[in-house]
Design a protein around this motif. Sequence first.
Motif, PDB file in Angstrom:
ATOM      1  N   ASN A 197      -4.103 -70.366-134.505  1.00  0.00           N
ATOM      2  CA  ASN A 197      -4.686 -69.714-135.706  1.00  0.00           C
ATOM      3  C   ASN A 197      -5.342 -70.627-137.004  1.00  0.00           C
ATOM      4  OD1 ASN A 197      -5.179 -66.559-135.125  1.00  0.00           O
ATOM      5  ND2 ASN A 197      -3.386 -67.293-134.167  1.00  0.00           N
ATOM      6  N   ILE A 198      -4.328 -71.712-137.196  1.00  0.00           N
ATOM      7  CA  ILE A 198      -4.895 -72.359-138.200  1.00  0.00           C
ATOM      8  C   ILE A 198      -6.139 -73.193-137.896  1.00  0.00           C
ATOM      9  CG2 ILE A 198      -4.024 -74.593-139.483  1.00  0.00           C
ATOM     10  CD1 ILE A 198      -1.504 -73.588-139.488  1.00  0.00           C
ATOM     11  N   THR A 199      -6.208 -73.554-136.609  1.00  0.00           N
ATOM     12  CA  THR A 199      -7.465 -74.523-136.268  1.00  0.00           C
ATOM     13  C   THR A 199      -8.517 -73.368-136.005  1.00  0.00           C
ATOM     14  OG1 THR A 199      -6.028 -75.946-134.793  1.00  0.00           O
ATOM     15  CG2 THR A 199      -8.438 -75.767-134.163  1.00  0.00           C
ATOM     16  N   GLY A 200      -8.318 -72.222-135.687  1.00  0.00           N
ATOM     17  CA  GLY A 200      -9.310 -71.222-135.649  1.00  0.00           C
ATOM     18  C   GLY A 200      -9.798 -70.973-137.117  1.00  0.00           C
ATOM     19  N   LEU A 201      -8.946 -70.762-137.931  1.00  0.00           N
ATOM     20  CA  LEU A 201      -9.210 -70.400-139.194  1.00  0.00           C
ATOM     21  C   LEU A 201     -10.094 -71.692-139.914  1.00  0.00           C
ATOM     22  CD1 LEU A 201      -9.054 -69.057-141.931  1.00  0.00           C
ATOM     23  CD2 LEU A 201      -6.823 -69.917-142.390  1.00  0.00           C
ATOM     24  N   GLN A 202      -9.997 -72.704-139.407  1.00  0.00           N
ATOM     25  CA  GLN A 202     -10.691 -73.905-140.076  1.00  0.00           C
ATOM     26  C   GLN A 202     -11.876 -73.643-139.497  1.00  0.00           C
ATOM     27  OE1 GLN A 202      -7.927 -76.636-138.822  1.00  0.00           O
ATOM     28  NE2 GLN A 202      -7.185 -77.126-141.001  1.00  0.00           N
ATOM     29  N   LEU A 203     -12.262 -73.515-138.099  1.00  0.00           N
ATOM     30  CA  LEU A 203     -13.383 -73.545-137.457  1.00  0.00           C
ATOM     31  C   LEU A 203     -14.340 -72.177-137.861  1.00  0.00           C
ATOM     32  CD1 LEU A 203     -15.272 -74.128-134.962  1.00  0.00           C
ATOM     33  CD2 LEU A 203     -14.186 -72.337-133.695  1.00  0.00           C
ATOM     34  N   ILE A 204     -13.704 -71.090-138.251  1.00  0.00           N
ATOM     35  CA  ILE A 204     -14.515 -70.054-138.554  1.00  0.00           C
ATOM     36  C   ILE A 204     -14.908 -70.206-139.988  1.00  0.00           C
ATOM     37  CG2 ILE A 204     -12.927 -68.460-139.162  1.00  0.00           C
ATOM     38  CD1 ILE A 204     -14.356 -66.368-137.332  1.00  0.00           C
ATOM     39  N   THR A 205     -14.253 -70.650-140.706  1.00  0.00           N
ATOM     40  CA  THR A 205     -14.559 -70.987-142.162  1.00  0.00           C
ATOM     41  C   THR A 205     -15.684 -71.719-142.222  1.00  0.00           C
ATOM     42  OG1 THR A 205     -12.138 -70.922-142.926  1.00  0.00           O
ATOM     43  CG2 THR A 205     -13.806 -71.968-144.418  1.00  0.00           C
ATOM     44  N   GLY A 206     -16.043 -72.798-141.541  1.00  0.00           N
ATOM     45  CA  GLY A 206     -17.294 -73.607-141.422  1.00  0.00           C
ATOM     46  C   GLY A 206     -18.132 -72.889-140.901  1.00  0.00           C
ATOM     47  N   ALA A 208     -18.633 -69.599-141.163  1.00  0.00           N
ATOM     48  CA  ALA A 208     -19.075 -68.546-142.249  1.00  0.00           C
ATOM     49  C   ALA A 208     -19.812 -69.215-143.367  1.00  0.00           C
ATOM     50  CB  ALA A 208     -17.898 -67.837-142.944  1.00  0.00           C
ATOM     51  N   GLN A 209     -19.865 -70.406-143.629  1.00  0.00           N
ATOM     52  CA  GLN A 209     -20.454 -71.102-144.488  1.00  0.00           C
ATOM     53  C   GLN A 209     -21.991 -71.287-144.399  1.00  0.00           C
ATOM     54  OE1 GLN A 209     -16.854 -73.888-146.312  1.00  0.00           O
ATOM     55  NE2 GLN A 209     -18.666 -74.783-145.673  1.00  0.00           N
ATOM     56  N   CYS A 210     -21.964 -71.740-142.947  1.00  0.00           N
ATOM     57  CA  CYS A 210     -23.494 -71.930-142.514  1.00  0.00           C
ATOM     58  C   CYS A 210     -24.363 -71.107-141.713  1.00  0.00           C
ATOM     59  CB  CYS A 210     -23.118 -73.416-141.840  1.00  0.00           C
ATOM     60  SG  CYS A 210     -22.422 -73.085-140.172  1.00  0.00           S
ATOM     61  N   ALA A 211     -23.822 -69.826-141.180  1.00  0.00           N
ATOM     62  CA  ALA A 211     -24.255 -69.005-140.484  1.00  0.00           C
ATOM     63  C   ALA A 211     -25.569 -68.410-140.874  1.00  0.00           C
ATOM     64  CB  ALA A 211     -23.582 -67.527-140.161  1.00  0.00           C
ATOM     65  N   ASN A 212     -26.498 -68.169-140.293  1.00  0.00           N
ATOM     66  CA  ASN A 212     -28.021 -67.789-140.898  1.00  0.00           C
ATOM     67  C   ASN A 212     -28.216 -66.453-141.118  1.00  0.00           C
ATOM     68  OD1 ASN A 212     -29.411 -70.466-140.806  1.00  0.00           O
ATOM     69  ND2 ASN A 212     -29.163 -70.470-138.643  1.00  0.00           N
ATOM     70  N   GLU A 213     -27.832 -65.499-140.179  1.00  0.00           N
ATOM     71  CA  GLU A 213     -27.784 -64.140-140.229  1.00  0.00           C
ATOM     72  C   GLU A 213     -26.834 -63.464-141.218  1.00  0.00           C
ATOM     73  OE1 GLU A 213     -30.298 -62.184-139.143  1.00  0.00           O
ATOM     74  OE2 GLU A 213     -31.251 -63.789-138.125  1.00  0.00           O
ATOM     75  N   GLY A 214     -27.115 -62.699-142.063  1.00  0.00           N
ATOM     76  CA  GLY A 214     -26.077 -62.074-142.980  1.00  0.00           C
ATOM     77  C   GLY A 214     -25.201 -61.469-142.345  1.00  0.00           C
ATOM     78  N   GLY A 250      -5.106 -81.850-142.011  1.00  0.00           N
ATOM     79  CA  GLY A 250      -6.575 -82.141-141.308  1.00  0.00           C
ATOM     80  C   GLY A 250      -7.343 -81.240-141.132  1.00  0.00           C
ATOM     81  N   GLY A 251      -8.274 -81.460-140.718  1.00  0.00           N
ATOM     82  CA  GLY A 251      -9.354 -80.297-140.163  1.00  0.00           C
ATOM     83  C   GLY A 251     -10.112 -79.503-141.242  1.00  0.00           C
ATOM     84  N   ASN A 252     -10.393 -80.206-142.253  1.00  0.00           N
ATOM     85  CA  ASN A 252     -11.206 -79.339-143.614  1.00  0.00           C
ATOM     86  C   ASN A 252     -12.435 -79.186-143.336  1.00  0.00           C
ATOM     87  OD1 ASN A 252      -9.223 -81.816-145.039  1.00  0.00           O
ATOM     88  ND2 ASN A 252      -8.504 -79.703-145.172  1.00  0.00           N
ATOM     89  N   ALA A 253     -13.007 -77.848-143.696  1.00  0.00           N
ATOM     90  CA  ALA A 253     -14.452 -77.570-143.553  1.00  0.00           C
ATOM     91  C   ALA A 253     -15.086 -78.389-144.911  1.00  0.00           C
ATOM     92  CB  ALA A 253     -14.563 -76.293-143.576  1.00  0.00           C
ATOM     93  N   ILE A 258     -25.382 -75.939-144.046  1.00  0.00           N
ATOM     94  CA  ILE A 258     -26.319 -75.986-143.140  1.00  0.00           C
ATOM     95  C   ILE A 258     -25.866 -76.049-141.676  1.00  0.00           C
ATOM     96  CG2 ILE A 258     -28.447 -77.659-142.377  1.00  0.00           C
ATOM     97  CD1 ILE A 258     -28.288 -78.706-145.284  1.00  0.00           C
ATOM     98  N   ALA A 259     -26.219 -75.226-140.839  1.00  0.00           N
ATOM     99  CA  ALA A 259     -25.623 -74.883-139.526  1.00  0.00           C
ATOM    100  C   ALA A 259     -25.814 -76.196-138.591  1.00  0.00           C
ATOM    101  CB  ALA A 259     -26.086 -73.591-139.018  1.00  0.00           C
ATOM    102  N   PRO A 260     -25.071 -76.635-138.115  1.00  0.00           N
ATOM    103  CA  PRO A 260     -25.288 -77.620-136.622  1.00  0.00           C
ATOM    104  C   PRO A 260     -25.583 -76.824-135.487  1.00  0.00           C
ATOM    105  CG  PRO A 260     -22.959 -77.338-137.288  1.00  0.00           C
ATOM    106  CD  PRO A 260     -23.583 -76.734-138.310  1.00  0.00           C
ATOM    107  N   PHE A 261     -25.000 -75.526-135.590  1.00  0.00           N
ATOM    108  CA  PHE A 261     -25.118 -74.772-134.330  1.00  0.00           C
ATOM    109  C   PHE A 261     -25.892 -73.363-134.361  1.00  0.00           C
ATOM    110  CE2 PHE A 261     -20.899 -76.822-134.345  1.00  0.00           C
ATOM    111  CZ  PHE A 261     -21.061 -78.012-133.506  1.00  0.00           C
ATOM    112  N   SER A 262     -26.609 -73.029-133.503  1.00  0.00           N
ATOM    113  CA  SER A 262     -27.209 -71.708-133.599  1.00  0.00           C
ATOM    114  C   SER A 262     -26.067 -70.567-133.779  1.00  0.00           C
ATOM    115  CB  SER A 262     -28.040 -71.341-132.144  1.00  0.00           C
ATOM    116  OG  SER A 262     -26.944 -71.133-131.174  1.00  0.00           O
ATOM    117  N   ASP A 263     -26.321 -69.472-134.320  1.00  0.00           N
ATOM    118  CA  ASP A 263     -25.669 -68.161-134.555  1.00  0.00           C
ATOM    119  C   ASP A 263     -25.348 -67.624-132.981  1.00  0.00           C
ATOM    120  OD1 ASP A 263     -26.140 -68.322-137.167  1.00  0.00           O
ATOM    121  OD2 ASP A 263     -27.017 -66.361-137.510  1.00  0.00           O
TER     122      ASP A 263
END
Length: 335
Positions: A197-206, A208-214, A250-253, A258-263
């Motif tokens: 869940n810590i790794t998942g939290l770091q992933l989804i934090t990033g 949340a920062q870059c998603a295009n759709e509100g 480790g693993g900080n956002a 700016i999104a590297p991946f599509s929503d």
Amino acid sequence: MSEKSAITSSELGVLWLTYQEKTMILRMLEYFIEKADDEKAKNIMTDLYGEIDKYVGIITKTLQNEGAVIPVGYTAQDVNKEVPKLYDNGFDIMFVRLLKQISMGLHSLNITMSYREDIVLILKELTTITQNYYNLCTQYLLEKGLLVKSPHVSMPQSIEFVKDNNYFGGLAINPFSEKRSLNTVEVALIHHAIESNITGLQLITGFAQCANEGEVKKYFHDGTELAKSIVKELSETFLQNGIQVPQTSGGNATRSTIAPFSDKLMMYCISLFCSFSMGSSSLGTAFSLRNDLPAKMTIFAKDIFEYAHKGAKIMIKNGWMEEPFQMEERNQLVK
């Protein structure tokens, strides 16, 4: 040489699932390889990319030989390698390691639903590759000091058997009774859940920062709150038992928005992680004998399911959820 038997519905489903997961991983690896600043990490991911790409090709050819359409999966349109780094400090290998955990479970399950030798062989070979790269990622993170091992314990000197129902402890037996200390199986399950869940939290934090759709951005933000609540609850269980909570620097956002991946890709990735989390919660429920632990795991599973269901609705609304291959509509054919 004998002719191959016709592919079954379950084998078709297995190939579809594997194609979706592997094409997503390829797109994410393309970005992480481009942004890698550690040569060893880059080599691990580059070699893994080559292995996965090979089997995407094999699955594609297998489907073509059966006369089946090739799924869309995730393509070059779902990744932008030119944007700034979204994650830093070893997150790429932390993420790949968690993906390999998920893949190990998926391949093992998929083998049990397959019959034809060539398809079973694909899954067996993918399992071997997955186990190999999981170990490479683990050893890399340990070497870099980015992975915390589960706590040590004094070695047992005798064999013990449960003497009475007080071993279960918790509210179901006596609300005023003192809970026994955690056993090593329970510690392993809780430690794994916190780490994941810590790794998942770091992933989804990033994300949340870059998603295009509100709506997607808000969904990811809600996911960070869910992951925080699970980590907090399980960490308190450790602390109440005098056990150190696993933490990593480790693993900080980064600060990039700016999104590297599509929503679409990010939503599928989180959907995959939710499925993995629900499976882990089920294991925690099955193998934890202290009554308070299955109760917690059941609540986690319910919350994760509701969160995943909400995500599925967003994907459907935006036309991002590719349908698995369907069985024949017999009722419609009869009509």
